[in-house]
Scaffold this motif. Structure first.
Motif, PDB file in Angstrom:
ATOM      1  N   LEU A 259       0.846  -1.198   0.000  1.00 29.33           N
ATOM      2  CA  LEU A 259       0.000   0.000   0.000  1.00 29.33           C
ATOM      3  C   LEU A 259       0.877   1.242   0.000  1.00 29.33           C
ATOM      4  N   LYS A 260       0.566   2.163  -0.894  1.00 31.43           N
ATOM      5  CA  LYS A 260       1.313   3.423  -0.961  1.00 31.43           C
ATOM      6  C   LYS A 260       0.330   4.590  -0.965  1.00 31.43           C
ATOM      7  N   HIS A 261       0.787   5.721  -0.490  1.00 30.15           N
ATOM      8  CA  HIS A 261      -0.062   6.913  -0.454  1.00 30.15           C
ATOM      9  C   HIS A 261       0.796   8.147  -0.691  1.00 30.15           C
ATOM     10  N   ARG A 262       0.180   9.163  -1.267  1.00 31.48           N
ATOM     11  CA  ARG A 262       0.895  10.423  -1.513  1.00 31.48           C
ATOM     12  C   ARG A 262      -0.106  11.569  -1.487  1.00 31.48           C
ATOM     13  N   THR A 263       0.236  12.616  -0.775  1.00 34.99           N
ATOM     14  CA  THR A 263      -0.588  13.820  -0.725  1.00 34.99           C
ATOM     15  C   THR A 263       0.225  14.973  -1.297  1.00 34.99           C
ATOM     16  N   HIS A 264      -0.238  15.511  -2.414  1.00 30.31           N
ATOM     17  CA  HIS A 264       0.455  16.624  -3.067  1.00 30.31           C
ATOM     18  C   HIS A 264      -0.350  17.909  -2.873  1.00 30.31           C
ATOM     19  N   ILE A 265       0.327  18.958  -2.445  1.00 31.31           N
ATOM     20  CA  ILE A 265      -0.323  20.248  -2.215  1.00 31.31           C
ATOM     21  C   ILE A 265       0.111  21.213  -3.315  1.00 31.31           C
ATOM     22  N   LYS A 266      -0.857  21.715  -4.070  1.00 26.17           N
ATOM     23  CA  LYS A 266      -0.568  22.692  -5.114  1.00 26.17           C
ATOM     24  C   LYS A 266      -1.178  24.029  -4.710  1.00 26.17           C
ATOM     25  N   MET A 267      -0.365  25.074  -4.722  1.00 28.99           N
ATOM     26  CA  MET A 267      -0.842  26.400  -4.336  1.00 28.99           C
ATOM     27  C   MET A 267      -1.316  27.159  -5.561  1.00 28.99           C
ATOM     28  N   VAL A 268      -2.566  27.612  -5.519  1.00 29.80           N
ATOM     29  CA  VAL A 268      -3.146  28.432  -6.583  1.00 29.80           C
ATOM     30  C   VAL A 268      -3.651  29.718  -5.942  1.00 29.80           C
ATOM     31  N   LYS A 269      -2.953  30.825  -6.236  1.00 33.14           N
ATOM     32  CA  LYS A 269      -3.273  32.133  -5.645  1.00 33.14           C
ATOM     33  C   LYS A 269      -3.286  32.054  -4.115  1.00 33.14           C
ATOM     34  N   ASN A 270      -2.242  31.414  -3.589  1.00 33.60           N
ATOM     35  CA  ASN A 270      -2.065  31.254  -2.134  1.00 33.60           C
ATOM     36  C   ASN A 270      -3.155  30.428  -1.473  1.00 33.60           C
ATOM     37  N   LYS A 271      -3.891  29.659  -2.266  1.00 33.44           N
ATOM     38  CA  LYS A 271      -4.890  28.755  -1.725  1.00 33.44           C
ATOM     39  C   LYS A 271      -4.508  27.322  -2.072  1.00 33.44           C
ATOM     40  N   PRO A 272      -4.506  26.413  -1.089  1.00 36.61           N
ATOM     41  CA  PRO A 272      -4.067  25.038  -1.362  1.00 36.61           C
ATOM     42  C   PRO A 272      -5.120  24.214  -2.097  1.00 36.61           C
ATOM     43  N   GLN A 273      -4.651  23.454  -3.076  1.00 31.96           N
ATOM     44  CA  GLN A 273      -5.468  22.444  -3.728  1.00 31.96           C
ATOM     45  C   GLN A 273      -4.829  21.091  -3.415  1.00 31.96           C
ATOM     46  N   ILE A 274      -5.654  20.137  -2.980  1.00 27.50           N
ATOM     47  CA  ILE A 274      -5.145  18.875  -2.440  1.00 27.50           C
ATOM     48  C   ILE A 274      -5.361  17.744  -3.442  1.00 27.50           C
ATOM     49  N   TYR A 275      -4.295  16.983  -3.672  1.00 21.32           N
ATOM     50  CA  TYR A 275      -4.366  15.819  -4.556  1.00 21.32           C
ATOM     51  C   TYR A 275      -3.869  14.605  -3.774  1.00 21.32           C
ATOM     52  N   ILE A 276      -4.779  13.682  -3.506  1.00 19.62           N
ATOM     53  CA  ILE A 276      -4.438  12.473  -2.758  1.00 19.62           C
ATOM     54  C   ILE A 276      -4.421  11.289  -3.710  1.00 19.62           C
ATOM     55  N   SER A 277      -3.298  10.600  -3.751  1.00 19.79           N
ATOM     56  CA  SER A 277      -3.139   9.446  -4.641  1.00 19.79           C
ATOM     57  C   SER A 277      -2.848   8.205  -3.813  1.00 19.79           C
ATOM     58  N   LEU A 278      -3.666   7.158  -4.020  1.00 18.80           N
ATOM     59  CA  LEU A 278      -3.502   5.903  -3.295  1.00 18.80           C
ATOM     60  C   LEU A 278      -3.225   4.777  -4.286  1.00 18.80           C
ATOM     61  N   HIS A 279      -2.230   3.954  -3.963  1.00 17.61           N
ATOM     62  CA  HIS A 279      -1.852   2.840  -4.830  1.00 17.61           C
ATOM     63  C   HIS A 279      -1.769   1.556  -4.013  1.00 17.61           C
ATOM     64  N   GLY A 280      -2.173   0.447  -4.640  1.00 15.10           N
ATOM     65  CA  GLY A 280      -2.101  -0.841  -3.966  1.00 15.10           C
ATOM     66  C   GLY A 280      -1.876  -1.964  -4.955  1.00 15.10           C
ATOM     67  N   THR A 281      -1.037  -2.931  -4.570  1.00 10.65           N
ATOM     68  CA  THR A 281      -0.743  -4.079  -5.430  1.00 10.65           C
ATOM     69  C   THR A 281      -0.876  -5.349  -4.605  1.00 10.65           C
ATOM     70  N   GLY A 282      -1.557  -6.363  -5.188  1.00  9.07           N
ATOM     71  CA  GLY A 282      -1.748  -7.596  -4.445  1.00  9.07           C
ATOM     72  C   GLY A 282      -2.091  -8.777  -5.326  1.00  9.07           C
ATOM     73  N   SER A 283      -2.849  -9.701  -4.752  1.00 11.93           N
ATOM     74  CA  SER A 283      -3.198 -10.941  -5.442  1.00 11.93           C
ATOM     75  C   SER A 283      -4.698 -11.180  -5.359  1.00 11.93           C
ATOM     76  N   ILE A 284      -5.254 -11.774  -6.387  1.00  8.99           N
ATOM     77  CA  ILE A 284      -6.665 -12.163  -6.360  1.00  8.99           C
ATOM     78  C   ILE A 284      -6.773 -13.443  -5.529  1.00  8.99           C
ATOM     79  N   VAL A 285      -7.587 -13.384  -4.480  1.00 12.71           N
ATOM     80  CA  VAL A 285      -7.704 -14.524  -3.575  1.00 12.71           C
ATOM     81  C   VAL A 285      -9.062 -15.219  -3.701  1.00 12.71           C
TER      82      VAL A 285
END
Length: 378
Positions: A259-285
């Motif tokens: 499981l991986k996660h990343r939160t990227h903050i982009k500033m637009v006119k001094n206001k934060p825009q939030i981008y949350i990216s979640l990744h997961g790799t596994g097996s079909i059980v």
């Protein structure tokens, strides 16, 4: 000669002064394994301690009338933690010893009143253990759970810590509660259980504590919501996704170990825009659908459906946090502080007002490398 005499005198004195003159033997101590904290109806603090009984631990009798208890529970009320402990000590012939405490349980009524003013002892007292697992008891008292008979372990406190690992979670220790409480923009999310007469307790998700108001209880997340929040916070080690797929709504399950996660903050006119990216790799059980995971088209269909459903649930959780609880349970404020420290200085005083209005974009990508030992369903 005088030098030799002086040397032997000093040697004799040093030998006679060494040794643990104030040592307490194990049979003089009452080893506290777990602690429950409750607030009574008359606003008194009640502490319940699970204390190990050595005679029960060494007994080979596990069932029947001859069975010896491995623990006993002693409760007492007081003005603070140590005052209650002093009253508790009056009931015991051995000195209370806190260094082996594994669990701290907080009753719901206690959490609603706020727990910050009762936790000083856990940090200040050098004999206290800050690696204790912390849990909130929903719809009940900590005293109910601490008295429960465990199924596999000699102590319920040991069981509670082990279950968090079994659920794929990283154990939530008291030191993590401190880190969340003193962080720039993260609210503590504490695992929650409910008392159950038959099984002792049942895992019920997470409790949200507001650090800006004395660590008071704000509300709860159910087990699935807690799983996604833990994933976004890096507190989930593995989990299993199950979704309905195809025209007949057949099920397919993916066990994800990476499981991986990343939160990227982009500033637009001094206001934060939030981008949350979640990744997961596994097996079909498990695959009860007509799709064949080894075929490219079905491969894409399965991954897309799993990702879409997980993404929908994460978006609902974000909406709940922003508009129902209006509190940052994802540590976004901490990410703004790390990525844009100068901007955070202006946002921090009004973060509780800013967070509900933030534009938050979520993307989830689930993949599988192993389709299992078969292709299409049997």
């Amino acid at each position: 000669m005088k030098k030799n005499l002086l040397f032997f005198c000093l040697l004799f004195l040093s030998a006679s002064l060494t040794g643990c003159w104030n040592l307490k033997e194990p049979n003089q101590r009452a080893f506290i394994i777990g602690v429950g904290m409750d607030m009574t109806e008359d606003k008194e603090l009640e502490i319940s301690s699970e204390i190990a009984v050595p005679a029960g631990l060494g007994s080979s009798q596990v069932t029947g009338a001859g069975k010896k208890n491995t623990f006993t529970v002693v409760s007492a009320k007081g003005k603070d933690f140590m005052d209650a402990g002093q009253h508790m000590q009056a009931e015991l012939s051995r000195s209370l010893f806190y260094a082996h405490r594994q669990t701290i349980l907080i009753g719901q009524h206690m959490a609603e009143e706020g727990v910050d003013k009762y936790l000083d002892m856990v940090v200040r007292n050098p004999k206290s253990e800050i690696r204790s697992v912390v849990l909130v008891v929903k719809d009940g008292t900590a005293k109910e759970v601490i008295k429960a008979e465990p199924t596999f372990d000699p102590f319920i406190s040991t069981t509670l810590g082990s279950q968090q690992n079994a659920l794929g979670m990283k154990p939530y220790y008291f030191r993590m509660l401190l880190c969340d409480a003193y962080s720039e923009g993260t609210q503590p999310i504490v695992p929650a259980i409910t008392a159950d007469p038959a099984r002792g307790y049942v895992y019920t998700g997470s409790a949200i504590l507001n650090k800006d108001h004395g660590l008071k209880l704000v509300g709860f997340l159910d087990p699935e919501e807690s799983m996604y929040d833990n994933w976004m916070m890096g507190k989930q080690k593995n989990l299993t996704f199950t979704t309905l797929i195809g025209k007949e709504n057949k099920t397919i399950s993916l066990a994800v170990q990476s499981l991986k996660h990343r939160t990227h903050i982009k500033m637009v006119k001094n206001k934060p825009q939030i981008y949350i990216s979640l990744h997961g790799t596994g097996s079909i059980v498990e695959n009860n659908s007509p799709l064949d995971p080894s075929k490219d088209d079905d491969f894409k269909t399965i991954q897309t459906r799993l990702s879409q459903e997980a993404e929908e649930k994460v978006r609902k959780l974000v909406d709940k946090a922003q508009h129902q609880y209006k509190i940052d349970i994802f540590g976004i404020g901490e990410q703004v502080h790390r990525q844009h420290p100068e901007v955070w200085k202006t946002l921090k005083p009004h973060w509780h007002e800013t967070f509900p209005e933030l534009p938050i974009t979520v993307s989830v990508h689930l993949r599988y490398r192993d389709p299992g030992q078969t292709n299409s369903s049997l």
